[in-house]
Design an enzyme around this catalytic site. Structure first.
Site, short mmCIF file in Angstrom:
data_model
loop_
_atom_site.label_atom_id
_atom_site.label_comp_id
_atom_site.label_asym_id
_atom_site.label_seq_id
_atom_site.Cartn_x
_atom_site.Cartn_y
_atom_site.Cartn_z
CG HIS A 216 0.38 6.27 -0.42
ND1 HIS A 216 -0.70 6.90 -1.01
CD2 HIS A 216 -0.11 5.65 0.69
CE1 HIS A 216 -1.78 6.66 -0.27
NE2 HIS A 216 -1.45 5.91 0.75
CG HIS B 263 -1.73 1.19 1.47
ND1 HIS B 263 -3.07 1.26 1.16
CD2 HIS B 263 -1.39 2.40 1.99
CE1 HIS B 263 -3.53 2.47 1.48
NE2 HIS B 263 -2.53 3.19 1.98
CD GLU B 264 1.90 3.52 3.67
OE1 GLU B 264 2.18 4.61 3.13
OE2 GLU B 264 0.85 3.34 4.31
ZN LIG Z 1 -2.48 5.15 2.41
#
Ligand SMILES: [Zn+2]
Length: 138
Positions: free
Chosen positions: A72, A68-69
């Site tokens: 980003h 998830h990171e």
């Molecule tokens: Zn996030």
């Protein structure tokens, strides 16, 4: 933004869907630290992306959080948003949705021979089933 295309490209380039291996190859620093109610977050310092993952999570949760990171770091490099333990999967925030989509595409990738899977992470994370089924049964 075509997230699946981006993920496929990434997996093919690095010949793995393991976020830790990809991070290392890309010069993204991953640290495991105590974070309380935060699953993880991403920051940028001096043009280096840093991913912080809560060290108290299970391995599967750490893999999902790291993915998830990484979403980003790749899709929203200048934004830093904490990934919270509660309700984040139902967030309507565009960047959170995109980071989750990135993580799911990465962990369900069929671009490699022996991909790591997200099945256990799904169980422990309670990822909204509709998010996932959309991918499996489009
Ligand atoms: Zn996030």
């Amino acid at each position: 933004m075509d997230i699946k295309k981006k993920v496929d490209q990434l997996v093919r380039t690095h010949n793995t869907n393991n976020p830790y291996v990809i991070a290392e190859a890309m010069g993204i620093v991953v640290r495991h630290v105590p974070l309380g109610n935060i699953l993880g977050f991403h920051t940028r310092q001096c043009r280096v992306s840093l991913i912080h993952v809560n060290e108290s999570l299970s391995t599967e949760q750490q893999i999902f959080t790291c993915s998830h990171e990484m979403g980003h770091a790749i899709l929203h490099p200048e934004v830093s948003t904490p990934f919270l333990k509660s309700s984040t999967y139902f967030s309507n925030e565009k960047i959170e949705k995109e980071a989750n989509e990135f993580a799911i595409e990465l962990l369900l990738s069929k671009e490699v021979v022996n991909p790591i899977t997200v099945q256990d992470a799904i169980e422990s994370y309670r990822i909204p089933k509709q998010l996932l089924y959309k991918k499996i049964y489009p």
